[in-house]
Motif scaffolding. Structure first.
Motif, PDB file in Angstrom:
ATOM      1  N   ASN A 190       6.810   2.884  -1.488  1.00 32.75           N
ATOM      2  CA  ASN A 190       6.028   1.740  -1.454  1.00 32.75           C
ATOM      3  C   ASN A 190       4.827   2.095  -2.526  1.00 32.75           C
ATOM      4  O   ASN A 190       4.533   3.047  -2.783  1.00 32.75           O
ATOM      5  N   GLY A 191       4.433   1.075  -2.853  1.00 30.95           N
ATOM      6  CA  GLY A 191       3.338   1.023  -4.065  1.00 30.95           C
ATOM      7  C   GLY A 191       3.894   1.814  -5.225  1.00 30.95           C
ATOM      8  O   GLY A 191       5.006   1.436  -5.601  1.00 30.95           O
ATOM      9  N   ALA A 192       2.923   2.348  -5.748  1.00 30.19           N
ATOM     10  CA  ALA A 192       3.233   3.088  -6.984  1.00 30.19           C
ATOM     11  C   ALA A 192       4.474   3.955  -7.033  1.00 30.19           C
ATOM     12  O   ALA A 192       5.332   4.118  -7.908  1.00 30.19           O
ATOM     13  N   ALA A 193       4.634   4.494  -5.727  1.00 33.20           N
ATOM     14  CA  ALA A 193       5.908   5.468  -5.476  1.00 33.20           C
ATOM     15  C   ALA A 193       7.235   4.500  -5.975  1.00 33.20           C
ATOM     16  O   ALA A 193       8.422   5.429  -6.246  1.00 33.20           O
ATOM     17  N   ALA A 194       7.139   3.305  -5.799  1.00 33.11           N
ATOM     18  CA  ALA A 194       8.183   2.353  -6.055  1.00 33.11           C
ATOM     19  C   ALA A 194       8.902   2.602  -7.327  1.00 33.11           C
ATOM     20  O   ALA A 194       9.945   2.246  -7.528  1.00 33.11           O
TER      21      ALA A 194
ATOM     22  N   VAL B 214       0.879  -1.205  -0.099  1.00 31.34           N
ATOM     23  CA  VAL B 214      -0.031  -0.045   0.017  1.00 31.34           C
ATOM     24  C   VAL B 214       1.017   1.179  -0.107  1.00 31.34           C
ATOM     25  O   VAL B 214       1.959   1.130   0.586  1.00 31.34           O
ATOM     26  N   GLY B 215       0.552   2.323  -0.820  1.00 28.80           N
ATOM     27  CA  GLY B 215       1.465   3.245  -1.136  1.00 28.80           C
ATOM     28  C   GLY B 215       1.839   4.299   0.214  1.00 28.80           C
ATOM     29  O   GLY B 215       1.277   4.035   1.317  1.00 28.80           O
ATOM     30  N   SER B 216       3.141   4.820   0.162  1.00 26.76           N
ATOM     31  CA  SER B 216       3.838   5.641   1.183  1.00 26.76           C
ATOM     32  C   SER B 216       5.235   5.751   1.113  1.00 26.76           C
ATOM     33  O   SER B 216       5.950   4.972   0.180  1.00 26.76           O
ATOM     34  N   ILE B 217       5.778   6.318   1.955  1.00 27.22           N
ATOM     35  CA  ILE B 217       7.183   6.136   2.228  1.00 27.22           C
ATOM     36  C   ILE B 217       7.554   5.913   3.594  1.00 27.22           C
ATOM     37  O   ILE B 217       6.931   6.305   4.490  1.00 27.22           O
ATOM     38  N   THR B 218       8.225   4.840   3.801  1.00 26.70           N
ATOM     39  CA  THR B 218       8.507   4.308   5.229  1.00 26.70           C
ATOM     40  C   THR B 218       9.982   5.080   5.460  1.00 26.70           C
ATOM     41  O   THR B 218      10.813   4.922   4.722  1.00 26.70           O
ATOM     42  N   ILE B 219       9.888   5.678   6.723  1.00 31.71           N
ATOM     43  CA  ILE B 219      11.178   6.241   7.053  1.00 31.71           C
ATOM     44  C   ILE B 219      11.420   6.160   8.456  1.00 31.71           C
ATOM     45  O   ILE B 219      10.847   5.908   9.462  1.00 31.71           O
ATOM     46  N   ASP B 220      12.709   5.916   8.789  1.00 32.03           N
ATOM     47  CA  ASP B 220      13.421   5.457   9.987  1.00 32.03           C
ATOM     48  C   ASP B 220      12.814   6.373  11.020  1.00 32.03           C
ATOM     49  O   ASP B 220      12.649   7.601  10.802  1.00 32.03           O
ATOM     50  N   GLU B 221      12.366   5.934  12.320  1.00 30.44           N
ATOM     51  CA  GLU B 221      11.632   6.946  13.182  1.00 30.44           C
ATOM     52  C   GLU B 221      12.593   7.603  13.565  1.00 30.44           C
ATOM     53  O   GLU B 221      12.315   9.071  14.036  1.00 30.44           O
ATOM     54  N   ASP B 222      13.932   7.504  13.842  1.00 29.72           N
ATOM     55  CA  ASP B 222      14.906   8.402  14.396  1.00 29.72           C
ATOM     56  C   ASP B 222      15.056   9.650  13.262  1.00 29.72           C
ATOM     57  O   ASP B 222      15.254  11.030  14.116  1.00 29.72           O
TER      58      ASP B 222
END
Length: 117
Positions: free
Chosen positions: A72-76, A23-31
């Motif tokens: 993630n998703g289409a952004a990939a 499912v679309g988005s960007i995963t970013i390190d919590e730090d």
């Protein structure tokens, strides 16, 4: 009246993953999220320095200390692992607020880790 002003950015982070079947988005390190004042589900603009692509998506919290930057998703389709991107968040504020507001700009190292000063 309100103006849309730079709130914060992660300058020149490296894409570590691209997951098309997600499912679309960007995963970013919590730090990195904490350092830039980003919240989970916050809208961000992503600018790819390698190919000029730009996209708008939202943040998903990634494992703290992992250095993860995953489209993630289409952004990939807009980046490859190893591409350098800038992640930008904006905020709406009055012109008076905007005149004195100082955005947060984070310059991580080549492994997407916070640089100790």
């Amino acid at each position: 009246m309100f103006v849309n002003v730079l709130k914060s950015k992660l300058h020149r982070v490296k894409v570590t993953q691209a997951e098309l079947n997600y499912v679309g988005s960007i995963t970013i390190d919590e730090d990195l999220m904490d350092a830039a004042g980003l919240m989970e589900n916050e809208q961000v603009h992503v600018v790819n320095n390698n190919n000029g692509e730009r996209l708008i998506t939202y943040v998903i919290k990634g494992e703290r200390g992992s250095g993860i930057i995953c489209l993630n998703g289409a952004a990939a389709r807009r980046a490859q692992v190893g591409d350098i991107v800038i992640i930008i968040a904006y905020a709406m504020m009055t012109p008076d607020e905007a005149r004195t507001f100082k955005p947060t700009v984070v310059f991580p190292d080549d492994n997407n880790r916070l640089v100790k000063e």
